[in-house]
Design an enzyme around this catalytic site. Structure first.
Site, PDB file in Angstrom:
ATOM      1  N   ARG A 113      -4.672  18.865  -3.381  1.00 45.61           N
ATOM      2  CA  ARG A 113      -4.985  17.826  -2.415  1.00 45.61           C
ATOM      3  C   ARG A 113      -6.321  18.127  -1.742  1.00 45.61           C
ATOM      4  NH1 ARG A 113      -4.359  12.526  -1.173  1.00 45.61           N
ATOM      5  NH2 ARG A 113      -3.499  12.107   0.901  1.00 45.61           N
ATOM      6  N   THR A 409      -4.471   5.927  -7.355  1.00 44.96           N
ATOM      7  CA  THR A 409      -3.874   7.007  -8.132  1.00 44.96           C
ATOM      8  C   THR A 409      -3.561   6.678  -9.583  1.00 44.96           C
ATOM      9  OG1 THR A 409      -1.538   6.697  -7.592  1.00 44.96           O
ATOM     10  CG2 THR A 409      -2.815   7.940  -6.032  1.00 44.96           C
ATOM     11  N   GLN A 453     -10.030  10.006   0.438  1.00 41.65           N
ATOM     12  CA  GLN A 453      -8.690  10.457   0.823  1.00 41.65           C
ATOM     13  C   GLN A 453      -8.532  10.722   2.311  1.00 41.65           C
ATOM     14  OE1 GLN A 453      -6.214  10.196  -0.925  1.00 41.65           O
ATOM     15  NE2 GLN A 453      -6.593  10.646  -3.077  1.00 41.65           N
ATOM     16  N   ASP A 456      -6.315   8.663   4.477  1.00 39.40           N
ATOM     17  CA  ASP A 456      -4.862   8.872   4.522  1.00 39.40           C
ATOM     18  C   ASP A 456      -4.429   9.556   5.815  1.00 39.40           C
ATOM     19  OD1 ASP A 456      -4.238   7.618   2.195  1.00 39.40           O
ATOM     20  OD2 ASP A 456      -3.915   9.419   1.018  1.00 39.40           O
ATOM     21  N   SER A 481       1.549  10.078  -0.471  1.00 38.31           N
ATOM     22  CA  SER A 481       2.804   9.508  -0.976  1.00 38.31           C
ATOM     23  C   SER A 481       3.034   9.849  -2.442  1.00 38.31           C
ATOM     24  CB  SER A 481       2.782   7.983  -0.812  1.00 38.31           C
ATOM     25  OG  SER A 481       2.710   7.626   0.537  1.00 38.31           O
ATOM     26  N   GLY A 503       0.187   3.825  -6.731  1.00 37.90           N
ATOM     27  CA  GLY A 503       0.599   2.706  -5.903  1.00 37.90           C
ATOM     28  C   GLY A 503       0.555   2.944  -4.413  1.00 37.90           C
ATOM     29  N   GLY A 504      -0.135   3.997  -3.929  1.00 37.41           N
ATOM     30  CA  GLY A 504      -0.177   4.239  -2.499  1.00 37.41           C
ATOM     31  C   GLY A 504       1.210   4.512  -1.953  1.00 37.41           C
TER      32      GLY A 504
END
EC number: 2.3.2.2
Length: 598
Positions: A113, A409, A453, A456, A481, A503-504
């Site tokens: 991440r 993603t 990112q 988020d 997610s 898909g978030g």
């Protein structure tokens, strides 16, 4: 035997055995699929191994690696590098990833991440008046770019589990970048519908022609800048991106953004560390479901949804005319609201936030989920009235973060001939990320896209005097997610399947509903993916357009749900082991993904 995708997979390309230098890759002559929002797919049965990815060229790269003697981890590296080229709107070396790996005995979680640069603070997305920026204003900027982690994560995971040499795994992507690939309908449509990408000079020059016309479907697109960058990474490892000329170029692109520059440093890149984490493995009747721990909210929220559903008696048959019924959807949506309420209060980077009761599994305790499930009415929706529960003691009382968009993603699922498996979800967040294309200071056309990112993180650092757990902080990993998932039989410990989706925030709904369809409804992988979607991220319910009977929509309205029809473009990939030991894979009909194997 090789299973074909609508006869577009040629039998004529040559697959050579491993040599001292690696394996011989030859680009297949695959044409883009027909332009369609929903294209029925047959599902694929294989005997020994399978790879599922969001683009046929990426799946083929993984197939060739497995065919040449590589393992699931090797294939994942090759697939991801090709996705960076052919599906740049979704993932790439400028973003981050979560990867679950099963080595035949143990499951390991690799965290790639992105992190916030050292100069970031909680006011990152506030304007001079202290108000949060408009979402897209924050996205298309240098402020939104986190320190990328995909390459370092893949390098770490490959060093522990790979069989082939690191450098040969870049051959497919480099070959396709130099020789060119045919632009797919999805890439073309993504370019056509995006206004912000045109504002980046490098991106506009590379992806658009004339009066802002995107490259055409079927056009051969070469990316010499990315090819040159990947050659450096193949030879020198992740250091080539995180140090030196490519790193300097990345930092300059972020910090000289024309509207809202970021504050990334070369030290931020050089000091990034990919992490190994303990996966979360949760019993679920006959299965044990393994997923990613925080900073991903995926597994915890998915398993809260499933755990609460198991506490509820069904109002009616779960399927009606091939779609989830109104009664089942009501309960699914209601427990989703409760799970997301917990998610928005408690889950964030564990280096900055403690779990309730010092254990994330408190959120999955059966007694706690039973209390939560009892809040669901069999007659009326709670709408936006879902409140977080109290699963365990906390040293800090966190505020509930306001809802905000999540996107993007791509997902890869792989099972190799020795039973090793990968579930990997990777992202640059929104389509085309921050809309910043970096060419690595190569002076060549093309390059790779940088993530957004950091959007988020919660734009608002506190609510009613309480801090938000997922606020921006230096060095912090934003909550995600992404839900890469591996499934095992509880009694035997044998691998059952690998799955995940883009898909978030809706990834959580897509994954949870698919698991129910696979375990409880007797559907195979492809049948499960063909089912229409329904999600809620707050008060309103979104259902997949033109996919549900009117009676089902009327039933939801009768429960009090505010229903809107829209596209819900999941990109699920699923590989399941069948009772006879063979594999059966499914690819989402809403995207260009396929499954390949033998």
């Amino acid at each position: 035997m090789l299973r074909h995708w609508k006869n577009l997979w040629p039998l004529g390309f040559l697959l050579l055995p491993l040599s001292a230098a690696g394996f011989s890759y030859e680009a297949p002559a695959i044409s883009p699929e027909t332009e369609s929002g929903f294209e029925e797919k047959p599902g694929w049965e294989t005997e020994m191994f399978a790879v599922a990815a969001a683009n046929p060229l990426a799946a083929d790269a993984g197939y060739q690696v497995l065919k040449a003697g590589g393992n699931a981890m090797d294939a994942a590296v090759a697939v991801q590098m090709v996705l960076a080229l052919v599906e740049p709107q979704s993932s790439g070396i400028g973003g981050g990833s979560f990867l679950l790996h099963f080595d035949g005995a143990n499951v390991q979680a690799f965290d790639g991440r992105e992190t916030a640069p050292a100069a970031v603070d909680e006011d990152l997305f506030l304007d001079v008046q202290g108000e949060p920026l408009a979402f897209m204003e924050a996205v298309a900027s240098g402020l939104s770019v986190g320190v990328p982690g995909t390459l370092k994560m893949l390098e770490k995971a490959h060093s522990e589990h790979g069989a082939l040499a690191w450098e040969v795994l870049f051959t497919p992507a480099i070959t396709l970048a130099e020789e060119g690939f045919e632009v797919s309908p999805r890439l073309h449509e993504s370019l056509a519908s995006d206004e912000a990408l045109r504002n980046d000079p490098l991106a506009k020059a590379f992806y658009y022609q004339g009066e802002d016309t995107p490259v055409s479907v079927g056009e051969t697109l070469k990316n010499p800048a990315l090819a040159a960058i990947l050659r450096q990474i193949a030879q020198h490892g992740s250091h080539a991106l995180h140090e030196g000329a490519i790193a300097k170029d990345l930092v300059e692109r972020v910090n000289t953004h024309r509207h809202r520059p970021g504050e990334m440093s070369l030290d931020d890149l050089a000091e990034y560390d990919a992490l190994s984490r303990e996966p979360l493995c949760t019993p679920w009747l006959q299965w044990e479901v393994c997923g990613f721990p925080p900073p991903s909210s995926g597994h915890l929220t998915v398993m809260q949804i499933l755990g609460m559903l198991d506490q509820r008696s069904m109002l009616e048959a779960p399927l009606d005319d091939g779609a989830p019924s109104g009664g089942w959807l009501h309960q699914f949506l209601e427990v989703s609201r409760l799970a997301f309420a917990d998610r928005n209060r408690y889950i964030a980077d564990p280096a900055f936030v403690d779990a309730p009761g010092d254990d994330w599994n408190t959120l999955l305790a059966p007694a706690y989920l039973a209390k939560r499930a009892a809040l669901v009415s069999s007659e009326k929706s709670m709408g936006n009235g879902a409140e977080p529960g109290n699963p365990g003691e906390l040293d800090v009382s966190w505020a509930v973060a306001p809802s905000q968009p999540e996107y993007g993603t791509s997902h890869i699922s792989i099972v190799d001939a020795d039973g090793r498996a990968v579930a990997m979800t990777s992202s640059i967040e929104q389509a085309f990320g921050s809309r910043i294309l970096a060419d690595g200071d190569t002076g060549l056309a093309g390059g790779y896209l940088l993530n957004n990112q950091l959007t988020d993180f919660s734009f608002v650092p506190e609510v009613d005097g309480k801090l938000v757990a997922n606020r921006a902080e230096a060095g912090k990993r934003p909550r995600s997610s992404m839900s890469p998932t591996l499934i095992f039989e509880r009694e035997s410990g044998e691998l059952v399947g690998s799955l995940g989706s883009p898909g978030g925030a809706a990834i959580i709904h897509y994954t949870a509903r698919t698991l129910v369809a696979l375990r409880d409804w007797g559907l195979n992988a492809q049948e499960a993916l063909n089912l229409p979607h329904a999600i809620t991220l707050g008060d309103r319910v979104f259902v997949e357009a033109d996919s549900f009977p009117e009676e089902t929509l009327d039933a939801l309205e009768d429960y009090g749900h505010k229903v809107t029809q829209r596209e819900l473009t999941s990109g699920l990939q699923v590989i399941m082991r069948q009772d006879d030991g063979t594999l059966f894979g499914g690819a989402d009909p809403r995207r260009e993904g396929v499954v390949m194997g033998e």
